[in-house]
Design a protein around this motif. Structure first.
Motif, PDB file in Angstrom:
ATOM      1  N   PRO A  50      22.584 -70.549 -18.833  1.00 44.72           N
ATOM      2  CA  PRO A  50      23.987 -70.842 -19.148  1.00 44.72           C
ATOM      3  C   PRO A  50      24.149 -71.986 -20.147  1.00 44.72           C
ATOM      4  N   ALA A  51      23.337 -73.045 -19.992  1.00 43.10           N
ATOM      5  CA  ALA A  51      23.419 -74.171 -20.921  1.00 43.10           C
ATOM      6  C   ALA A  51      22.929 -73.772 -22.306  1.00 43.10           C
ATOM      7  N   THR A  52      21.841 -73.006 -22.368  1.00 45.58           N
ATOM      8  CA  THR A  52      21.327 -72.569 -23.667  1.00 45.58           C
ATOM      9  C   THR A  52      22.337 -71.701 -24.397  1.00 45.58           C
ATOM     10  N   LEU A  53      22.971 -70.795 -23.673  1.00 47.54           N
ATOM     11  CA  LEU A  53      23.940 -69.896 -24.296  1.00 47.54           C
ATOM     12  C   LEU A  53      25.148 -70.659 -24.821  1.00 47.54           C
ATOM     13  N   ASN A  56      17.927 -84.209  -9.093  1.00 50.42           N
ATOM     14  CA  ASN A  56      18.008 -85.311 -10.040  1.00 50.42           C
ATOM     15  C   ASN A  56      19.451 -85.526 -10.495  1.00 50.42           C
ATOM     16  N   ARG A  57      19.750 -86.749 -10.915  1.00 48.98           N
ATOM     17  CA  ARG A  57      21.086 -87.072 -11.429  1.00 48.98           C
ATOM     18  C   ARG A  57      21.207 -86.550 -12.857  1.00 48.98           C
ATOM     19  N   LEU A  58      22.060 -85.561 -13.052  1.00 47.48           N
ATOM     20  CA  LEU A  58      22.236 -84.931 -14.353  1.00 47.48           C
ATOM     21  C   LEU A  58      23.724 -84.911 -14.704  1.00 47.48           C
ATOM     22  N   PRO A  59      24.052 -85.088 -15.992  1.00 49.58           N
ATOM     23  CA  PRO A  59      25.462 -85.160 -16.377  1.00 49.58           C
ATOM     24  C   PRO A  59      26.274 -83.937 -15.972  1.00 49.58           C
ATOM     25  N   ASP A  60      25.635 -82.741 -16.011  1.00 46.31           N
ATOM     26  CA  ASP A  60      26.390 -81.525 -15.713  1.00 46.31           C
ATOM     27  C   ASP A  60      26.352 -81.141 -14.232  1.00 46.31           C
ATOM     28  N   ARG A  61      25.926 -82.081 -13.377  1.00 44.78           N
ATOM     29  CA  ARG A  61      25.985 -81.836 -11.934  1.00 44.78           C
ATOM     30  C   ARG A  61      26.599 -83.012 -11.195  1.00 44.78           C
ATOM     31  N   GLU A  62      26.710 -84.171 -11.838  1.00 43.10           N
ATOM     32  CA  GLU A  62      27.098 -85.378 -11.125  1.00 43.10           C
ATOM     33  C   GLU A  62      28.463 -85.258 -10.453  1.00 43.10           C
ATOM     34  N   ALA A  63      29.442 -84.680 -11.147  1.00 45.23           N
ATOM     35  CA  ALA A  63      30.777 -84.555 -10.548  1.00 45.23           C
ATOM     36  C   ALA A  63      30.745 -83.666  -9.308  1.00 45.23           C
ATOM     37  N   ARG A  64      29.909 -82.633  -9.342  1.00 46.04           N
ATOM     38  CA  ARG A  64      29.794 -81.749  -8.179  1.00 46.04           C
ATOM     39  C   ARG A  64      29.072 -82.443  -7.029  1.00 46.04           C
ATOM     40  N   VAL A  65      28.115 -83.307  -7.332  1.00 47.06           N
ATOM     41  CA  VAL A  65      27.470 -84.100  -6.285  1.00 47.06           C
ATOM     42  C   VAL A  65      28.485 -85.059  -5.665  1.00 47.06           C
ATOM     43  N   GLU A  66      29.322 -85.649  -6.490  1.00 47.24           N
ATOM     44  CA  GLU A  66      30.362 -86.538  -5.966  1.00 47.24           C
ATOM     45  C   GLU A  66      31.277 -85.788  -4.999  1.00 47.24           C
ATOM     46  N   GLU A  67      31.648 -84.562  -5.355  1.00 52.04           N
ATOM     47  CA  GLU A  67      32.563 -83.790  -4.520  1.00 52.04           C
ATOM     48  C   GLU A  67      31.887 -83.262  -3.260  1.00 52.04           C
ATOM     49  N   PHE A  68      30.770 -82.580  -3.423  1.00 53.56           N
ATOM     50  CA  PHE A  68      30.170 -81.868  -2.299  1.00 53.56           C
ATOM     51  C   PHE A  68      29.331 -82.760  -1.385  1.00 53.56           C
ATOM     52  N   PHE A  69      28.754 -83.828  -1.917  1.00 56.22           N
ATOM     53  CA  PHE A  69      27.876 -84.668  -1.092  1.00 56.22           C
ATOM     54  C   PHE A  69      28.513 -86.013  -0.770  1.00 56.22           C
ATOM     55  N   LEU A  70      28.912 -86.748  -1.797  1.00 53.07           N
ATOM     56  CA  LEU A  70      29.459 -88.085  -1.548  1.00 53.07           C
ATOM     57  C   LEU A  70      30.777 -88.016  -0.775  1.00 53.07           C
ATOM     58  N   ARG A  71      31.636 -87.070  -1.139  1.00 49.50           N
ATOM     59  CA  ARG A  71      32.907 -86.953  -0.428  1.00 49.50           C
ATOM     60  C   ARG A  71      32.681 -86.533   1.019  1.00 49.50           C
ATOM     61  N   LEU A 114      19.358 -81.820   9.922  1.00 47.68           N
ATOM     62  CA  LEU A 114      20.110 -80.753  10.577  1.00 47.68           C
ATOM     63  C   LEU A 114      20.436 -79.656   9.577  1.00 47.68           C
ATOM     64  N   ALA A 115      20.806 -80.039   8.353  1.00 45.93           N
ATOM     65  CA  ALA A 115      21.103 -79.074   7.291  1.00 45.93           C
ATOM     66  C   ALA A 115      20.725 -79.664   5.945  1.00 45.93           C
ATOM     67  N   VAL A 116      20.499 -78.785   4.981  1.00 48.49           N
ATOM     68  CA  VAL A 116      20.143 -79.162   3.616  1.00 48.49           C
ATOM     69  C   VAL A 116      21.213 -78.602   2.686  1.00 48.49           C
ATOM     70  N   LEU A 117      21.610 -79.393   1.691  1.00 49.96           N
ATOM     71  CA  LEU A 117      22.683 -79.005   0.780  1.00 49.96           C
ATOM     72  C   LEU A 117      22.125 -78.591  -0.572  1.00 49.96           C
ATOM     73  N   ASN A 118      22.624 -77.482  -1.097  1.00 49.55           N
ATOM     74  CA  ASN A 118      22.334 -77.073  -2.478  1.00 49.55           C
ATOM     75  C   ASN A 118      23.595 -77.240  -3.306  1.00 49.55           C
ATOM     76  N   ILE A 119      23.470 -77.862  -4.484  1.00 47.60           N
ATOM     77  CA  ILE A 119      24.593 -78.042  -5.397  1.00 47.60           C
ATOM     78  C   ILE A 119      24.170 -77.556  -6.778  1.00 47.60           C
ATOM     79  N   ALA A 120      24.830 -76.522  -7.272  1.00 52.59           N
ATOM     80  CA  ALA A 120      24.494 -75.967  -8.585  1.00 52.59           C
ATOM     81  C   ALA A 120      24.999 -76.870  -9.701  1.00 52.59           C
TER      82      ALA A 120
END
Length: 364
Positions: free
Chosen positions: A118-121, A193-208, A253-259
C-alpha cells in the motif's frame, strides 16, 4: 533454481519487520530444492542486533552501504536463475532495482517483492517517473505479502505483467506455545516499532485503552517508544528479539495487533505478528480491516476492535478461559491453512509456471 534475493535483512529483525517473512519463505524454498543467496546491507545497526546466525538454508552476503559494494552485489545477479529485489532495503533502493534487473541474464526470472505494497503504490501514484513504475513492464512477477484484490488491480494498472499476493504465515518450528515468562506478564501486550504511519493508531488502540483501564497492566515492545508520553500502567521493553516472541505472546492475557495506516485502509494485509501470536496460541485482539475473515474468524479465533474503547471493553470482559479458547482456535486455523509450507508451495508453483512460460516462448 538459484535465487539472488536482495532485501533488508535475513539475519536481523531490528527495525525490520519483514525478517520473519523472509525466513519462513526462504527456508521453505530451500526444502523444495532452491538455493538462495540473500544480499543485505550493513545498515541501521541491524548487524549489531542479529537474531540468528547465518542459516544452513541460505547463503547470506552482508555488504557495506557504499556505492562500490553496491556495484559488486549487483554483478552477482548474473549468476542467478531468479532475481528478487524486495521493497524497503533502505540503502540505494532505486539503484539496486535498476542494477540487478539489468544484470540478470535474459532467461532469468525477474521479481519485485513488495513487503509494504500500500505504501509503495501511494509513492507510484504520486510519482509518474518513479524508477519502479518504469521497471514494472520489464518484470515477470510482482509478489506482495498482502493487499489482496486492491493491490493486484493497482499494480497491474501501473503496468505489472502479473501481481500475486503471497501472504504472511506461520513457521510452527519457530513460533509455538511456550510457558509464560514473568518478564512479559501483562493484561495486554503490543509489539511494534514506532512508525509515523502507525503512531496515531497506537495512540488510539493501545494508549487510549490503557488510559481507560488504569488498574490493568499493559506492555509495549519495539523500537522508538522511549520518549513517547504514555499512561503510567504501560511498561516499555524496547526491542524484543525474535527468540523472545513466543514468551512475549504467551505471557499476556491478550496480545494486540495494530495495522499501519495504509495496510488498514487497503485491507487483506495481516502482519507477521498475527501469525506469530496465533502460532503461540495467544488470544489476539486486532484492529478491524477488510479481509480478516480470510485468516481468522471474528469472535471465535480473534477479537476485533474498532477503536480504543472497544479494546478496553474486550479486555475488561475477557476471562483467562475464553482467552485460552480463542488462542487455541486461532492456532488450529493457522496451522491448517496458513503455514509457510503452503506459501512456499505457492511460490514454487509460480516459479515453475514462469519458467515453463519462458521455455515455451523460446521454443516458439
Amino acid at each position: 533454481m538459484r535465487i539472488a534475493f536482495y532485501g533488508s535483512s535475513l539475519l536481523s529483525s531490528y527495525w525490520n519487520g519483514a525478517a520473519t517473512y523472509y525466513r519462513g519463505l526462504i527456508s521453505e524454498l530451500h526444502r523444495l530444492g532452491y538455493r538462495t543467496t540473500f544480499y543485505e546491507p550493513d545498515a541501521f545497526d541491524r548487524q549489531k542486533h542479529r537474531d540468528i546466525l547465518p542459516p544452513d538454508w541460505a547463503e547470506v552476503y552482508v555488504y557495506d552501504a557504499t556505492e562500490t559494494a553496491l556495484r559488486e552485489v549487483i554483478a552477482e545477479a548474473a549468476q542467478a536463475d531468479v532475481v528478487v529485489k524486495a521493497s524497503g532495503v533502505g540503502v540505494f533502493d532505486d539503484a539496486l532495482l535498476q542494477g540487478v534487473m539489468a544484470a540478470a541474464r535474459p532467461e532469468a526470472i525477474r521479481i519485485f517483492w513488495d513487503v509494504d505494497a500500500p505504501a509503495t503504490l501511494a509513492e507510484l501514484a504520486a510519482a509518474p517517473h518513479h524508477p519502479l513504475r518504469r521497471a514494472l513492464p520489464g518484470l515477470d512477477l510482482v509478489l506482495t505479502y498482502g493487499g489482496g484484490p486492491p493491490v493486484v488491480e493497482a499494480y497491474e494498472g501501473f503496468g505489472a505483467r502479473r501481481c500475486v499476493p503471497v501472504y504472511n504465515a506461520l513457521d510452527p518450528a519457530t513460533h509455538h506455545p511456550v510457558p509464560p515468562d514473568a518478564r512479559f506478564a501483562a493484561d495486554l501486550s503490543f509489539l511494534g516499532n514506532r512508525l509515523p504511519d502507525r503512531e496515531a493508531r497506537v495512540e488510539e488502540f493501545f494508549l487510549r485503552a490503557a488510559a481507560l483501564l488504569p488498574d490493568r497492566s499493559f506492555l509495549i515492545g519495539g523500537n522508538g517508544w522511549d520518549d513517547k508520553p504514555m499512561p503510567a500502567n504501560i511498561r516499555r521493553l524496547g526491542h524484543v528479539y525474535t527468540r523472545d516472541h513466543n514468551a512475549f505472546n504467551t505471557s499476556a492475557l491478550a496480545v494486540l495487533n495494530i495495522a499501519r495506516d495504509s495496510m488498514a485502509s487497503t485491507g487483506f494485509s495481516p502482519a507477521t505478528r498475527v501469525f506469530e501470536a496465533a502460532g503461540a496460541g495467544a488470544c489476539l485482539i486486532t484492529d478491524a480491516w477488510v479481509g480478516l475473515e480470510m485468516f481468522l474468524a471474528e469472535g471465535e479465533e480473534v477479537l476485533v476492535a474498532r477503536d480504543g474503547a472497544d479494546v478496553a471493553a474486550l479486555l475488561a470482559a475477557l476471562t483467562p478461559e475464553r482467552a485460552r479458547a480463542i488462542g487455541e482456535a486461532a492456532r488450529r486455523r493457522i496451522l491448517a491453512e496458513h503455514t509457510y509450507a503452503r506459501r512456499g508451495a505457492q511460490v514454487d508453483a509460480l516459479l515453475r509456471e514462469e519458467a515453463e512460460r519462458r521455455r515455451e516462448g523460446v521454443a516458439a
